[in-house]
Design a protein around this motif. Structure first.
Motif, PDB file in Angstrom:
ATOM      1  N   ILE A  23       0.849  -1.187   0.000  1.00 18.99           N
ATOM      2  CA  ILE A  23       0.000   0.000   0.000  1.00 18.99           C
ATOM      3  C   ILE A  23       0.890   1.244   0.000  1.00 18.99           C
ATOM      4  CG2 ILE A  23      -1.769   1.259   1.305  1.00 18.99           C
ATOM      5  CD1 ILE A  23      -2.667  -1.408  -0.009  1.00 18.99           C
ATOM      6  N   CYS A  24       0.589   2.151  -0.904  1.00 20.55           N
ATOM      7  CA  CYS A  24       1.447   3.342  -1.012  1.00 20.55           C
ATOM      8  C   CYS A  24       0.633   4.610  -1.200  1.00 20.55           C
ATOM      9  CB  CYS A  24       2.467   3.178  -2.133  1.00 20.55           C
ATOM     10  SG  CYS A  24       1.765   3.016  -3.771  1.00 20.55           S
ATOM     11  N   GLY A  25      -0.266   4.883  -0.299  1.00 20.71           N
ATOM     12  CA  GLY A  25      -1.005   6.133  -0.363  1.00 20.71           C
ATOM     13  C   GLY A  25      -0.065   7.322  -0.255  1.00 20.71           C
ATOM     14  N   ARG A  26       0.580   7.478   0.878  1.00 21.84           N
ATOM     15  CA  ARG A  26       1.501   8.587   1.111  1.00 21.84           C
ATOM     16  C   ARG A  26       2.968   8.186   0.957  1.00 21.84           C
ATOM     17  NH1 ARG A  26      -0.393  13.430   3.337  1.00 21.84           N
ATOM     18  NH2 ARG A  26      -2.553  13.557   2.738  1.00 21.84           N
ATOM     19  N   ARG A  27       3.238   6.885   0.823  1.00 22.83           N
ATOM     20  CA  ARG A  27       4.628   6.481   0.568  1.00 22.83           C
ATOM     21  C   ARG A  27       5.033   7.018  -0.792  1.00 22.83           C
ATOM     22  NH1 ARG A  27       6.762   1.334   0.129  1.00 22.83           N
ATOM     23  NH2 ARG A  27       4.877   0.671  -0.902  1.00 22.83           N
ATOM     24  N   GLN A  82      -4.943   9.470  -0.402  1.00 23.24           N
ATOM     25  CA  GLN A  82      -5.432   9.216   0.951  1.00 23.24           C
ATOM     26  C   GLN A  82      -4.287   8.711   1.814  1.00 23.24           C
ATOM     27  OE1 GLN A  82      -8.904   6.739   0.911  1.00 23.24           O
ATOM     28  NE2 GLN A  82      -8.798   6.284   3.083  1.00 23.24           N
ATOM     29  N   ASP A  83      -4.249   9.165   3.054  1.00 23.26           N
ATOM     30  CA  ASP A  83      -3.256   8.705   4.022  1.00 23.26           C
ATOM     31  C   ASP A  83      -3.803   7.431   4.669  1.00 23.26           C
ATOM     32  OD1 ASP A  83      -1.579   8.238   6.188  1.00 23.26           O
ATOM     33  OD2 ASP A  83      -1.499  10.341   6.797  1.00 23.26           O
ATOM     34  N   PHE A  84      -3.138   6.303   4.410  1.00 16.20           N
ATOM     35  CA  PHE A  84      -3.604   5.023   4.927  1.00 16.20           C
ATOM     36  C   PHE A  84      -3.006   4.674   6.287  1.00 16.20           C
ATOM     37  CE2 PHE A  84      -4.285   4.565   0.299  1.00 16.20           C
ATOM     38  CZ  PHE A  84      -5.653   4.417   0.330  1.00 16.20           C
ATOM     39  N   GLY A  85      -2.354   5.630   6.929  1.00 14.99           N
ATOM     40  CA  GLY A  85      -1.879   5.474   8.295  1.00 14.99           C
ATOM     41  C   GLY A  85      -1.077   4.203   8.517  1.00 14.99           C
ATOM     42  N   ALA A  86      -1.505   3.408   9.501  1.00 19.27           N
ATOM     43  CA  ALA A  86      -0.788   2.177   9.869  1.00 19.27           C
ATOM     44  C   ALA A  86      -0.763   1.147   8.738  1.00 19.27           C
ATOM     45  CB  ALA A  86      -1.416   1.555  11.119  1.00 19.27           C
ATOM     46  N   ALA A  92      -0.634  -5.857   0.245  1.00 18.12           N
ATOM     47  CA  ALA A  92      -2.085  -5.771   0.026  1.00 18.12           C
ATOM     48  C   ALA A  92      -2.825  -6.966   0.607  1.00 18.12           C
ATOM     49  CB  ALA A  92      -2.371  -5.626  -1.464  1.00 18.12           C
ATOM     50  N   GLN A  93      -2.232  -8.163   0.516  1.00 20.91           N
ATOM     51  CA  GLN A  93      -2.922  -9.362   1.007  1.00 20.91           C
ATOM     52  C   GLN A  93      -3.029  -9.405   2.534  1.00 20.91           C
ATOM     53  OE1 GLN A  93      -0.035  -9.371  -0.699  1.00 20.91           O
ATOM     54  NE2 GLN A  93       1.430 -10.725   0.255  1.00 20.91           N
ATOM     55  N   GLU A  94      -2.318  -8.527   3.241  1.00 19.55           N
ATOM     56  CA  GLU A  94      -2.402  -8.493   4.706  1.00 19.55           C
ATOM     57  C   GLU A  94      -3.389  -7.454   5.233  1.00 19.55           C
ATOM     58  OE1 GLU A  94       1.467  -8.170   6.515  1.00 19.55           O
ATOM     59  OE2 GLU A  94       2.265  -9.803   5.277  1.00 19.55           O
ATOM     60  N   LEU A  95      -4.024  -6.709   4.337  1.00 18.77           N
ATOM     61  CA  LEU A  95      -5.004  -5.708   4.781  1.00 18.77           C
ATOM     62  C   LEU A  95      -6.229  -6.395   5.373  1.00 18.77           C
ATOM     63  CD1 LEU A  95      -4.920  -3.184   1.824  1.00 18.77           C
ATOM     64  CD2 LEU A  95      -4.061  -2.835   4.137  1.00 18.77           C
ATOM     65  N   PRO A  96      -6.911  -5.734   6.300  1.00 16.49           N
ATOM     66  CA  PRO A  96      -8.155  -6.300   6.827  1.00 16.49           C
ATOM     67  C   PRO A  96      -9.190  -6.446   5.713  1.00 16.49           C
ATOM     68  CG  PRO A  96      -7.463  -4.362   8.097  1.00 16.49           C
ATOM     69  CD  PRO A  96      -6.561  -4.471   6.917  1.00 16.49           C
ATOM     70  N   ASP A  97     -10.043  -7.436   5.824  1.00 13.25           N
ATOM     71  CA  ASP A  97     -11.102  -7.663   4.841  1.00 13.25           C
ATOM     72  C   ASP A  97     -12.200  -6.618   5.055  1.00 13.25           C
ATOM     73  OD1 ASP A  97     -12.966  -8.593   3.050  1.00 13.25           O
ATOM     74  OD2 ASP A  97     -13.479 -10.391   4.190  1.00 13.25           O
ATOM     75  N   LEU A  98     -12.360  -5.742   4.070  1.00 11.51           N
ATOM     76  CA  LEU A  98     -13.367  -4.688   4.157  1.00 11.51           C
ATOM     77  C   LEU A  98     -14.602  -5.026   3.325  1.00 11.51           C
ATOM     78  CD1 LEU A  98     -11.004  -1.598   3.860  1.00 11.51           C
ATOM     79  CD2 LEU A  98     -11.835  -2.720   5.934  1.00 11.51           C
ATOM     80  N   GLY A  99     -14.613  -6.219   2.726  1.00  6.94           N
ATOM     81  CA  GLY A  99     -15.699  -6.643   1.856  1.00  6.94           C
ATOM     82  C   GLY A  99     -17.080  -6.506   2.443  1.00  6.94           C
ATOM     83  N   PRO A 100     -17.282  -6.819   3.718  1.00  3.20           N
ATOM     84  CA  PRO A 100     -18.645  -6.740   4.262  1.00  3.20           C
ATOM     85  C   PRO A 100     -19.162  -5.313   4.465  1.00  3.20           C
ATOM     86  CG  PRO A 100     -17.176  -7.955   5.759  1.00  3.20           C
ATOM     87  CD  PRO A 100     -16.360  -7.452   4.619  1.00  3.20           C
TER      88      PRO A 100
END
Length: 192
Positions: A23-27, A82-86, A92-100
């Motif tokens: 993830i590279c929002g602000r990186r 967008q700043d994705f913070g932590a 990408a595969q380690e991000l929390p599942d936001l699907g629901p």
């Protein structure tokens, strides 16, 4: 694709980011510019732009230099992704599942230490409104920025922040907004 009109705001997503699947929002990572012929074709299509402004991110500055060679491209910090913070730098595969989550909930969700899409859209909107005024006065105006910035423009045009999250935004795609006295119309989204 129709030629650019004088009253257009052309939102261009940067070339693919050299993010290594993270993830590279602000990186601040480089762009992979790829096919020179495709860049040249897009550059010719964008040549009529009266003004070009970009995000300060390296990937956006590199994309702007490739698409608008020899032109000065000022940057505006309000156009950052967008700043994705932590979550910045996470695979990408380690991000929390936001699907629901529904889009309204997703628009207000932020990672720890980051900003939500709704907050990002609020930050970007004044910059896009300023640039739209310039387009109405002698555009077209090009903006080289991020997928989130493009979605913020779509949210502005639709008058609906969560609805903008339904749009996919491919690298090096164009989203074209007509700048009307009282808002925007969407000419096209995610044109590649």
């Amino acid at each position: 694709m129709l030629p650019l009109a004088r009253d257009e705001l052309v939102l261009i997503r940067h070339a693919p980011a050299d993010s290594e699947g993270r993830i590279c929002g602000r990186r601040d990572v480089a762009a992979r510019l790829g096919d020179p012929a495709a860049i040249d074709t897009l550059a010719r299509r964008l040549a009529p732009c009266a003004l070009v402004v970009g995000s300060p991110a390296l990937r956006c500055r590199q994309t702007a230099r490739a698409l608008f060679p020899g032109r000065e491209v000022p940057t505006d910090a309000r156009l950052w992704e967008q700043d994705f913070g932590a979550h910045e730098g996470m695979p990408a595969q380690e991000l929390p599942d936001l699907g629901p989550l529904d889009r309204a909930s997703l628009a207000t969700l932020s990672a720890p230490g980051g900003e939500s899409f709704a907050a990002m859209a609020a930050r970007v909107t004044p910059a896009l409104a300023d640039l739209a005024a310039r387009a109405r006065g002698g555009g077209p105006v090009a903006v080289v920025a991020h997928a989130g910035t493009v979605r913020a423009g779509l949210a502005l045009a639709l008058g609906d922040i969560p609805a903008a999250l339904a749009f996919e935004v491919a690298p090096l795609s164009l989203t074209r907004l007509r700048c009307l006295p009282d808002g925007f119309s969407v000419i096209c989204a995610n044109a590649v």
